[in-house]
Design a protein around this motif. Structure first.
Motif, short mmCIF file in Angstrom:
data_model
loop_
_atom_site.label_atom_id
_atom_site.label_comp_id
_atom_site.label_asym_id
_atom_site.label_seq_id
_atom_site.Cartn_x
_atom_site.Cartn_y
_atom_site.Cartn_z
N PHE A 112 42.22 -12.08 -5.48
CA PHE A 112 42.12 -11.09 -6.54
C PHE A 112 41.58 -9.77 -6.01
O PHE A 112 42.04 -8.69 -6.39
CB PHE A 112 41.25 -11.58 -7.69
CG PHE A 112 41.19 -10.62 -8.84
CD1 PHE A 112 42.10 -10.72 -9.87
CD2 PHE A 112 40.25 -9.59 -8.86
CE1 PHE A 112 42.08 -9.81 -10.93
CE2 PHE A 112 40.22 -8.68 -9.90
CZ PHE A 112 41.13 -8.80 -10.94
N ALA A 113 40.55 -9.84 -5.13
CA ALA A 113 39.99 -8.61 -4.56
C ALA A 113 41.05 -7.80 -3.84
O ALA A 113 41.13 -6.57 -3.97
CB ALA A 113 38.83 -8.95 -3.64
N ALA A 114 41.89 -8.49 -3.06
CA ALA A 114 42.98 -7.79 -2.35
C ALA A 114 43.97 -7.19 -3.33
O ALA A 114 44.43 -6.05 -3.16
CB ALA A 114 43.67 -8.75 -1.40
N ALA A 115 44.30 -7.93 -4.39
CA ALA A 115 45.23 -7.43 -5.39
C ALA A 115 44.65 -6.24 -6.15
O ALA A 115 45.35 -5.27 -6.46
CB ALA A 115 45.59 -8.55 -6.36
N TRP A 116 43.35 -6.30 -6.44
CA TRP A 116 42.70 -5.19 -7.16
C TRP A 116 42.76 -3.90 -6.31
O TRP A 116 43.01 -2.82 -6.84
CB TRP A 116 41.27 -5.55 -7.48
CG TRP A 116 40.57 -4.57 -8.38
CD1 TRP A 116 39.62 -3.66 -8.02
CD2 TRP A 116 40.77 -4.41 -9.78
NE1 TRP A 116 39.21 -2.94 -9.10
CE2 TRP A 116 39.90 -3.37 -10.21
CE3 TRP A 116 41.60 -5.02 -10.72
CZ2 TRP A 116 39.84 -2.94 -11.54
CZ3 TRP A 116 41.53 -4.60 -12.05
CH2 TRP A 116 40.66 -3.57 -12.44
N GLN A 117 42.53 -4.04 -5.02
CA GLN A 117 42.65 -2.88 -4.14
C GLN A 117 44.07 -2.31 -4.17
O GLN A 117 44.26 -1.09 -4.21
CB GLN A 117 42.28 -3.26 -2.70
CG GLN A 117 40.80 -3.52 -2.49
CD GLN A 117 40.46 -3.74 -1.04
OE1 GLN A 117 40.10 -2.79 -0.33
NE2 GLN A 117 40.58 -4.97 -0.57
N ARG A 118 45.07 -3.17 -4.14
CA ARG A 118 46.46 -2.70 -4.16
C ARG A 118 46.79 -1.96 -5.44
O ARG A 118 47.47 -0.93 -5.42
CB ARG A 118 47.43 -3.89 -4.02
CG ARG A 118 47.47 -4.51 -2.64
CD ARG A 118 48.69 -5.41 -2.49
NE ARG A 118 48.71 -6.50 -3.46
CZ ARG A 118 48.13 -7.68 -3.26
NH1 ARG A 118 47.45 -7.90 -2.14
NH2 ARG A 118 48.20 -8.63 -4.17
N HIS A 119 46.31 -2.47 -6.56
CA HIS A 119 46.70 -1.91 -7.85
C HIS A 119 45.84 -0.74 -8.31
O HIS A 119 46.26 0.04 -9.17
CB HIS A 119 46.69 -3.00 -8.93
CG HIS A 119 47.78 -4.01 -8.77
ND1 HIS A 119 49.10 -3.72 -9.05
CD2 HIS A 119 47.76 -5.30 -8.35
CE1 HIS A 119 49.85 -4.79 -8.83
NE2 HIS A 119 49.06 -5.76 -8.39
#
Length: 290
Positions: A112-119
């Motif tokens: 989720f942390a990686a996805a939050w950075q992407r979005h």
């Protein structure tokens, strides 16, 4: 997997009607959402802050995952695949929903942390690595320090509030809590135990959540810095663990900070055994790229 597959609501009763059975199906792994929603039900939706909580459910024929957000604390998520985590991050980012961090099972939290950075473009940093333990055969640590355990009462309110604030500062986990309200809740529920010396001076504090879904979680465990290393926390934790087990609960749980080998060794000596690893990630910045 689409962002809209996540159903979001601010209605606690609706969330529990949808996801309550799912959370109860794995009470150890779901101990945090179980105890958080129980506290909100008992103490009101604004127990943690003036901001309204947000609840989310991912389901098709059955519930697959949940998310709970009680600002200003991190999002609390159950186990997700990378695609499910990405869909949740996209859903929240698309709504402009602010998040200070994520807490959950290790691989899920990282995804989720990686996805939050992407979005969102918001940097994410690993703040805390935790291990969830479950009590096996209880062993009282020796040598036992002098003194005794007792349940905290109204006369201990100021002490509990101050020690909870010191615990939050020491750990960086829970900062922002209304510690007076926390103390009131624990006193009302009999959920705070003090270890006191022979002269009645309190020297350590151990909390425990109310029973929900057959589990109780020991938290927090705190001894002021100048009193550590004397066995107070171990003795108090063993007493709280014993008392919880004697009520008939199926599972007694606690989290440890993996950066603290002393506490991890202590709890294993008492009889706690590893269940799963969790992580807390912190998000920086508030601007969303949406």
């Amino acid at each position: 997997m689409r962002p809209d597959d996540w159903y979001l609501t601010e209605d606690l009763d609706e969330f529990l009607s949808r996801a309550g059975d799912f959370l109860r199906s794995r009470p150890a792994l779901h101990t945090v959402p179980l105890t958080v929603t129980d506290a909100l039900r008992r103490r009101g939706l604004h127990f943690y802050s003036a901001e309204a909580p947000l609840f989310g459910v991912l389901a098709d024929d059955t519930v697959r995952a949940t998310v709970i957000h009680t600002p200003p604390f991190p999002l609390q998520i159950t186990r997700l695949t990378a695609l499910e985590a990405d869909a949740l991050a996209a859903r929240l980012a698309g709504l402009g929903h602010p998040a200070t961090g994520i807490s959950g099972p290790r691989e899920t939290a990282g995804a989720f942390a990686a996805a939050w950075q992407r979005h969102t473009g918001a940097p994410a940093t690993l703040g805390l690595r935790q291990r969830l333990y479950r009590l096996g055969e209880l062993t009282v640590p020796e040598p036992r320090p002098q003194g005794r355990a007792r349940i905290a009462g109204r006369e201990d309110r100021e002490l509990l509030s101050r020690w909870k604030a010191e615990f939050d500062t020491d750990t960086g986990h829970g900062v922002g809590t209304d510690t007076a309200a926390w103390a009131d809740a624990r006193i009302a529920e009999g959920g705070a135990t003090l270890w006191e010396e022979a002269d009645g001076t309190p020297v350590s504090m151990v909390g425990a959540t109310p029973e929900i879904a057959g589990q109780v979680r020991v938290a927090p465990v705190y001894t002021p810095a100048d009193l550590r290393g004397r066995g107070y926390a171990g003795a108090a934790t063993a007493e709280v663990s014993r008392a919880a087990r004697e009520t008939g609960v199926a599972q007694v749980l606690l989290f440890t900070d993996l950066a603290n080998p002393t506490s991890n060794r202590l709890y294993q000596r008492i009889g706690y055994r590893p269940v799963a690893d969790f992580e807390v990630w912190r998000f920086s910045g508030t601007a969303l790229r949406v």
